[in-house]
Design an enzyme around this catalytic site. Structure first.
Site, mmCIF file in Angstrom:
data_model
loop_
_atom_site.group_PDB
_atom_site.id
_atom_site.type_symbol
_atom_site.label_atom_id
_atom_site.label_comp_id
_atom_site.label_asym_id
_atom_site.label_seq_id
_atom_site.Cartn_x
_atom_site.Cartn_y
_atom_site.Cartn_z
ATOM 1 N N HIS A 82 1.110 -1.085 -0.116
ATOM 2 C CA HIS A 82 -0.311 -0.072 -0.085
ATOM 3 C C HIS A 82 1.298 1.404 0.233
ATOM 4 O O HIS A 82 1.802 1.321 1.190
ATOM 5 C CB HIS A 82 -0.982 -0.175 1.147
ATOM 6 C CG HIS A 82 -1.850 -1.554 1.379
ATOM 7 N ND1 HIS A 82 -2.700 -1.379 1.083
ATOM 8 C CD2 HIS A 82 -1.126 -2.245 1.882
ATOM 9 C CE1 HIS A 82 -3.631 -2.544 0.955
ATOM 10 N NE2 HIS A 82 -2.876 -3.448 1.487
ATOM 11 N N LEU A 83 1.034 2.150 -0.970
ATOM 12 C CA LEU A 83 1.874 3.382 -0.790
ATOM 13 C C LEU A 83 0.916 4.284 -0.772
ATOM 14 O O LEU A 83 1.770 5.569 -0.555
ATOM 15 C CB LEU A 83 2.674 3.310 -2.862
ATOM 16 C CG LEU A 83 3.672 2.443 -2.572
ATOM 17 C CD1 LEU A 83 4.041 2.284 -4.256
ATOM 18 C CD2 LEU A 83 4.392 1.773 -1.770
ATOM 19 N N ARG A 84 -0.308 4.432 -0.745
ATOM 20 C CA ARG A 84 -0.786 5.599 0.079
ATOM 21 C C ARG A 84 -1.329 6.962 -0.850
ATOM 22 O O ARG A 84 -1.846 7.842 -0.536
ATOM 23 C CB ARG A 84 -0.709 5.801 1.213
ATOM 24 C CG ARG A 84 -0.526 4.983 2.548
ATOM 25 C CD ARG A 84 -1.573 3.843 2.843
ATOM 26 N NE ARG A 84 -1.483 3.820 3.886
ATOM 27 C CZ ARG A 84 -2.274 1.752 4.248
ATOM 28 N NH1 ARG A 84 -3.122 1.770 3.280
ATOM 29 N NH2 ARG A 84 -2.511 1.186 4.879
ATOM 30 N N ASN A 114 -6.474 0.356 -2.618
ATOM 31 C CA ASN A 114 -7.912 1.627 -2.464
ATOM 32 C C ASN A 114 -6.760 2.820 -1.617
ATOM 33 O O ASN A 114 -6.804 2.977 -0.113
ATOM 34 C CB ASN A 114 -7.679 0.620 -0.849
ATOM 35 C CG ASN A 114 -6.547 -0.049 -0.062
ATOM 36 O OD1 ASN A 114 -5.173 0.226 -0.863
ATOM 37 N ND2 ASN A 114 -6.121 -0.757 1.192
ATOM 38 N N ASP A 173 -8.772 -5.340 -1.321
ATOM 39 C CA ASP A 173 -8.072 -5.338 -0.441
ATOM 40 C C ASP A 173 -7.874 -4.040 0.430
ATOM 41 O O ASP A 173 -8.723 -2.624 -0.286
ATOM 42 C CB ASP A 173 -6.963 -5.887 -0.802
ATOM 43 C CG ASP A 173 -5.515 -5.874 0.505
ATOM 44 O OD1 ASP A 173 -5.943 -6.540 0.932
ATOM 45 O OD2 ASP A 173 -4.604 -5.140 1.106
ATOM 46 N N HIS A 258 -2.261 -13.048 2.146
ATOM 47 C CA HIS A 258 -2.225 -12.469 3.282
ATOM 48 C C HIS A 258 -3.262 -13.479 4.564
ATOM 49 O O HIS A 258 -3.866 -13.390 5.293
ATOM 50 C CB HIS A 258 -2.056 -11.226 4.481
ATOM 51 C CG HIS A 258 -3.673 -10.659 3.929
ATOM 52 N ND1 HIS A 258 -5.020 -11.350 4.245
ATOM 53 C CD2 HIS A 258 -4.047 -8.848 3.694
ATOM 54 C CE1 HIS A 258 -5.762 -9.850 3.830
ATOM 55 N NE2 HIS A 258 -5.176 -9.372 3.420
ATOM 56 N N ASN A 332 -4.342 -6.024 9.698
ATOM 57 C CA ASN A 332 -5.307 -7.607 9.711
ATOM 58 C C ASN A 332 -5.241 -8.094 8.231
ATOM 59 O O ASN A 332 -4.730 -7.394 7.638
ATOM 60 C CB ASN A 332 -7.050 -6.162 8.948
ATOM 61 C CG ASN A 332 -7.364 -6.809 8.168
ATOM 62 O OD1 ASN A 332 -7.514 -8.512 7.828
ATOM 63 N ND2 ASN A 332 -9.119 -5.736 7.916
ATOM 64 N N ASP A 359 2.569 -7.300 2.431
ATOM 65 C CA ASP A 359 0.978 -6.311 3.295
ATOM 66 C C ASP A 359 1.850 -4.303 3.566
ATOM 67 O O ASP A 359 1.047 -4.029 4.360
ATOM 68 C CB ASP A 359 -0.198 -7.301 3.678
ATOM 69 C CG ASP A 359 -0.783 -6.735 3.999
ATOM 70 O OD1 ASP A 359 -1.329 -5.111 3.573
ATOM 71 O OD2 ASP A 359 -1.800 -6.824 4.796
ATOM 72 N N HIS A 363 1.144 3.862 7.864
ATOM 73 C CA HIS A 363 -0.034 4.366 8.831
ATOM 74 C C HIS A 363 1.171 5.553 9.796
ATOM 75 O O HIS A 363 1.709 5.249 9.844
ATOM 76 C CB HIS A 363 -0.946 3.643 9.396
ATOM 77 C CG HIS A 363 -1.540 3.033 8.364
ATOM 78 N ND1 HIS A 363 -2.718 3.652 8.446
ATOM 79 C CD2 HIS A 363 -1.789 1.382 8.960
ATOM 80 C CE1 HIS A 363 -3.462 2.539 7.503
ATOM 81 N NE2 HIS A 363 -2.979 1.353 7.834
HETATM 82 ZN ZN LIG Z 1 -5.550 -7.187 3.022
#
Ligand SMILES: [Zn+2]
Length: 486
Positions: A82-84, A114, A173, A258, A332, A359, A363
């Site tokens: 996730h690179l946001r 996402n 995801d 995951h 998660n 994953d 944050h």
């Molecule tokens: Zn996930």
């Protein structure tokens, strides 16, 4: 202690991030080539970005060279990061995420959809690719497209357009695909496009309000249980739906990401035996960390099991060394019981798990500074994955060659022809653009906020020394990372 003289050659010291590697000679190293199925003492030469020579050493020349010193392997692939960006650049940007990847030895990463807005149409892909190009990083950024419009789970995104724009997978995801009907249609259409569906397997009804893994530790801490059954049933359902669409979409493929429980891994194992096109990945944190970390334990998962393979009691053991409820441990799926972690590691060793994926979920401090159950889920993982796996190798629980496979050829196979053809897919082949990682398995480094390139410092490994200092990462013939001392 292995030598810190991996990078040699007149130009090594002057190389800059993003520039082609002029001349690099690595002598007396341990080479791991998972494509050739070979590891041993050797030397490599990179000239003008090309892996010019790979020399395997034998006899006296190989004496004293082992896998506990400088290691050269193909560049790693991460199927799940996730690179946001766009939308939450305070947590991570494409640039900081790619820098973190390079520091972790990854030369290819696959970003989840996402973001805000989600990557549910090619315009978002273009924005992300612009950011990657502007970063100057040679790390290859591959993109997953969302399964549904807005990741809302209501109607399918334009999967064909996303495929044309280069999507390597489809995934909602962050959440599972909401309804089995949508899941069925997504598997059907993604299958027709020859692109795997990456499913985050979770039954949200069973996990509503859940805070920590359901079990002894969570009960003692007073945290609402997050049952393994929520993952097991979701995995079983997805596999059943896959089986039902195969007659209509024979190349449909389901990738479960995951996977964290023994029951779900057993379901994957059975599906593979039955010949279904199912693959899965596991994370470093689910194989090496356990739910007792939430209570304040900091021992590895295999140290938390007794001789009969049953989780020890961290309170009875005096294993609690940190404050409880550290939100860096909230993720998660949640950190599981030691028995599940052992099953995750077993699945990695026996090949049920095709790949290790981080994953990587950076944050902000603000999103983590909350009551445990309200804090954002996720661990910043790109830069600690290798170290955690090497700790597992060092404990005698995982062969080094298998760890490298799970970071290279394993994920490349999941992606099929979309893997990009970097080193992980080819191995250490002379004449190809150099795509490799050089790390010193014998040198440790301490995980600190300052040592991380990621904006996300949310890892429960902060303060811990990990083995396997990355000295150099070369991606597509260009310098992606160099240790200050290398
Ligand atoms: Zn996930």
């Amino acid at each position: 202690m292995a030598e810190k003289r991996a990078a040699r050659g007149p130009e090594a010291a002057q190389m800059r991030i993003g520039e082609p590697v002029g001349l690099l000679e690595i002598s007396r190293a341990w080479l791991v080539d998972p494509v050739a199925g070979r590891e041993g003492a050797g030397e490599i030469v990179v000239r003008d970005g090309v892996l010019e020579a790979v020399t395997w050493l034998a006899g006296a020349a190989a004496k004293g060279i082992g896998p506990d010193g400088v290691v050269v392997a193909p560049g790693f692939i991460d199927l799940h990061v996730h690179l946001r960006e766009p939308g939450n650049e305070d947590a991570e940007t494409v640039a900081s995420g790619l820098a973190a990847a390079a520091h972790g030895g990854f030369t290819t990463v696959c970003a989840m959809a996402n973001t805000t807005p989600p990557a549910d149409e090619p315009g978002v892909f273009a924005r992300i690719r612009d950011a990657a190009a502007a970063s100057g990083s040679p790390v290859e950024l591959l993109l997953h497209g969302a399964v549904t419009v807005g990741r809302a789970g209501e109607r399918l995104a334009a999967l064909g357009e996303l495929a044309d724009a280069g999507a390597v997978g489809f995934s909602d995801d962050g959440s599972p695909v909401k309804s089995p009907v949508i899941l069925r249609n997504a598997l059907l259409y993604a299958g027709m496009l020859g692109i795997p569906l990456f499913e985050h397997a979770e039954d949200p009804v069973l996990t509503a309000g859940a805070e920590a893994n359901e079990g002894y530790v969570g009960t003692v801490l007073g945290l609402k249980g997050w049952p393994a059954a929520a993952e097991v049933t979701a995995v079983e359902r997805a596999i059943a739906v896959l089986g039902a669409v195969l007659p209509d979409a024979p190349v449909a493929a389901l990738h479960l990401t995951h996977v964290s429980t023994a029951g779900a891994l057993d379901a994957v194992r059975r599906a593979k035996v039955a010949g279904l096109p199912v693959t899965c990945d596991v994370t470093p944190h689910h194989l090496a960390l356990t739910d007792e970390w939430v209570a304040g334990a900091r021992r590895w998962a295999w140290e938390a099991l007794d001789g009969d393979g049953v989780a020890r009691d961290p309170w009875a053991d005096g294993a609690l060394v940190a404050h409880p409820y550290a939100t860096t441990c909230r993720v998660n799926p949640p950190l599981r019981a030691a028995e599940d972690a052992a099953a995750v590691l077993e699945a990695l060793v026996d090949g049920t798990a095709d790949a290790v994926a981080t994953d990587h979920a950076p944050h902000t401090q603000v999103d983590k500074e909350a009551e445990f159950g309200l804090a954002a889920n996720g661990i910043s993982g790109l830069e600690t994955a290798l170290g955690v796996l090497l700790a597992t190798v060092g404990a005698g629980r995982l062969p080094l060659a298998r760890a490298v496979e799970a970071l290279t050829t394993g994920p490349a196979r999941v992606l099929g022809g979309r893997a990009g053809g970097r080193g992980a897919a080819r191995g250490l082949v002379e004449g190809a653009p150099a795509d490799l990682v050089v790390f010193d398995a014998g040198a440790g480094w301490t995980v600190t906020a300052a040592a991380l390139a990621s904006r996300g410092t949310n890892t429960p490994l902060l303060g811990r020394e990990l083995p396997g200092r990355v000295l150099l990462t070369v991606a597509g013939g260009r310098l992606a990372y160099r240790d200050a001392d290398a």
